[in-house]
Each structure stands twice: as structure tokens, then as C-alpha cells.
Scaffold this motif. Structure first.
Motif, PDB file in Angstrom:
ATOM      1  N   ILE A 110       0.893  -1.252   0.073  1.00 20.21           N
ATOM      2  CA  ILE A 110       0.027   0.043   0.051  1.00 20.21           C
ATOM      3  C   ILE A 110       0.971   1.150  -0.059  1.00 20.21           C
ATOM      4  CG2 ILE A 110      -1.627   1.319   1.376  1.00 20.21           C
ATOM      5  CD1 ILE A 110      -2.822  -1.673   2.166  1.00 20.21           C
ATOM      6  N   ASP A 111       1.799   1.508   0.751  1.00 15.88           N
ATOM      7  CA  ASP A 111       2.748   2.285   0.879  1.00 15.88           C
ATOM      8  C   ASP A 111       3.671   2.454  -0.430  1.00 15.88           C
ATOM      9  OD1 ASP A 111       1.778   3.117   3.312  1.00 15.88           O
ATOM     10  OD2 ASP A 111       3.388   2.026   4.434  1.00 15.88           O
ATOM     11  N   SER A 112       4.242   1.469  -0.971  1.00 19.59           N
ATOM     12  CA  SER A 112       4.790   1.362  -2.008  1.00 19.59           C
ATOM     13  C   SER A 112       4.173   1.788  -3.340  1.00 19.59           C
ATOM     14  CB  SER A 112       5.536  -0.202  -2.465  1.00 19.59           C
ATOM     15  OG  SER A 112       6.317  -0.546  -1.490  1.00 19.59           O
ATOM     16  N   CYS A 115       3.980   5.459  -3.254  1.00 18.95           N
ATOM     17  CA  CYS A 115       5.407   5.798  -3.851  1.00 18.95           C
ATOM     18  C   CYS A 115       5.547   5.948  -5.180  1.00 18.95           C
ATOM     19  CB  CYS A 115       6.664   5.444  -3.099  1.00 18.95           C
ATOM     20  SG  CYS A 115       6.724   5.567  -1.110  1.00 18.95           S
ATOM     21  N   TYR A 116       4.944   4.779  -5.651  1.00 19.54           N
ATOM     22  CA  TYR A 116       4.982   4.693  -7.234  1.00 19.54           C
ATOM     23  C   TYR A 116       4.245   5.807  -7.963  1.00 19.54           C
ATOM     24  CZ  TYR A 116       6.563  -0.155  -7.331  1.00 19.54           C
ATOM     25  OH  TYR A 116       7.404  -1.384  -7.039  1.00 19.54           O
ATOM     26  N   THR A 119       6.084   8.873  -7.992  1.00 15.21           N
ATOM     27  CA  THR A 119       7.425   8.942  -8.795  1.00 15.21           C
ATOM     28  C   THR A 119       6.723   8.814 -10.365  1.00 15.21           C
ATOM     29  OG1 THR A 119       8.550   7.536  -7.449  1.00 15.21           O
ATOM     30  CG2 THR A 119       9.203   7.118  -9.766  1.00 15.21           C
ATOM     31  N   ILE A 120       5.810   8.261 -10.756  1.00 13.62           N
ATOM     32  CA  ILE A 120       4.920   8.382 -11.871  1.00 13.62           C
ATOM     33  C   ILE A 120       4.669   9.785 -12.248  1.00 13.62           C
ATOM     34  CG2 ILE A 120       2.934   7.675 -13.245  1.00 13.62           C
ATOM     35  CD1 ILE A 120       3.431   4.903 -11.718  1.00 13.62           C
ATOM     36  N   GLU A 121       4.063  10.515 -11.401  1.00 13.18           N
ATOM     37  CA  GLU A 121       3.622  11.951 -11.488  1.00 13.18           C
ATOM     38  C   GLU A 121       4.864  12.767 -11.603  1.00 13.18           C
ATOM     39  OE1 GLU A 121       0.739  13.582 -11.898  1.00 13.18           O
ATOM     40  OE2 GLU A 121      -0.093  11.423 -11.866  1.00 13.18           O
ATOM     41  N   GLU A 122       6.037  12.525 -11.208  1.00  8.21           N
ATOM     42  CA  GLU A 122       7.316  13.388 -11.438  1.00  8.21           C
ATOM     43  C   GLU A 122       7.463  12.913 -12.760  1.00  8.21           C
ATOM     44  OE1 GLU A 122      10.160  12.761  -8.301  1.00  8.21           O
ATOM     45  OE2 GLU A 122       8.963  13.120  -6.658  1.00  8.21           O
TER      46      GLU A 122
END
Length: 143
Positions: A110-112, A115-116, A119-122
Motif C-alpha cells: 500500500i505504501d509502495s 510512492c509509485y 514517482t510516476i507523477e514526477e
């Protein structure tokens, strides 16, 4: 033209075969989620059917061999257990159950996944800047 959100066929995926819908790593949290949501052990066939309904596969049945391979790996890691169901009639089938370690792993997923998302938005922003366009608020899904 392919649909970015839910490719309808393998042909749709060929245009850009490495789109997120082909991320093998996400089959693990998909399977863990299916098992966590069940109140009883599940046959591999049912897991495959449920996976097709998940957002990861968007209604398309996943490769059963890949699901069974993932289940085997999850069992080797101690995240699931299995036992044989041997009915009086019909063939024997393996039943899978999530372990306590599997529940804990799903919680970490759930936390990972959060974070994805960041990262994907960046990466979306960087890709948009590289193309010289504004980052779309929502995906442009062409059907």
C-alpha cells in the motif's frame, strides 16, 4: 488508436509494449489483494478470474501460467500457503491462502504503491516538459 487507460487487445499494446499495464511486478499485490479479500482458500483458476476484474488487468484475463508462477514464488517467500483439494470426483486442485507474512507484505505494498504514484507523477511532468506541453490533469484515453 489504442486506449491508454485500458488497452482492449494485444494489438493495442503493441503500439507501446512497455506501458504500465504490462508491469509484472504489480501482479504480486494484485494476487495478494485477491487472497486478502477472500474469506476462504482459493483455487488458482478463481484467482486468475478475479485478477481479470482487477484494475491491473482491466477486464482482460491474465496469463494463467504467469499467475501460477507468481503464486509459486509467493509460496516460496512464505507469503501464501497451499494445500491440495482432492474431491471424490474431479481432479485435484491446489488451494491458496494468505499467511500473516502475506498480509504484512500487502500492507507494505500500500505504501509502495503510493510512492509509485508520486514517482510516476514526477515522470509525467518530466515527459510533458520534454515534449513542451502542459502535464494533462487526467490521462487522454483514446478509444
Amino acid at each position: 488508436m489504442w486506449g491508454a487507460c485500458h488497452p482492449k487487445s494485444d494489438e493495442d499494446m503493441k503500439e507501446c509494449a512497455e506501458l504500465g499495464k504490462s508491469l509484472n511486478r504489480l501482479s504480486q499485490p494484485t494476487i495478494l489483494t485477491i487472497l486478502a479479500a477472500s474469506d476462504k482458500p482459493m483455487h488458482g483458476y478463481i484467482i486468475v478470474q478475479e485478477a481479470a476484474k482487477s484494475p491491473m488487468f482491466g477486464g482482460k484475463k491474465p496469463d494463467a501460467t504467469g499467475v501460477y508462477r507468481t503464486l509459486k514464488r509467493l509460496e516460496e517467500m512464505g507469503l501464501v500457503t497451499s494445500r491440495w483439494d482432492t474431491p471424490e470426483e474431479g481432479s485435484a486442485k491446489r488451494l491458496f491462502t494468505l499467511t500473516d507474512k502475506g498480509y504484512a507484505c500487502l500492507r507494505r505494498w500500500i505504501d509502495s504503491l503510493a510512492c509509485y504514484i508520486l514517482t510516476i507523477e514526477e515522470l509525467r511532468g518530466e515527459a510533458s516538459r520534454a515534449l513542451g506541453i502542459e502535464t494533462p490533469d487526467t490521462p487522454v484515453c483514446m478509444h
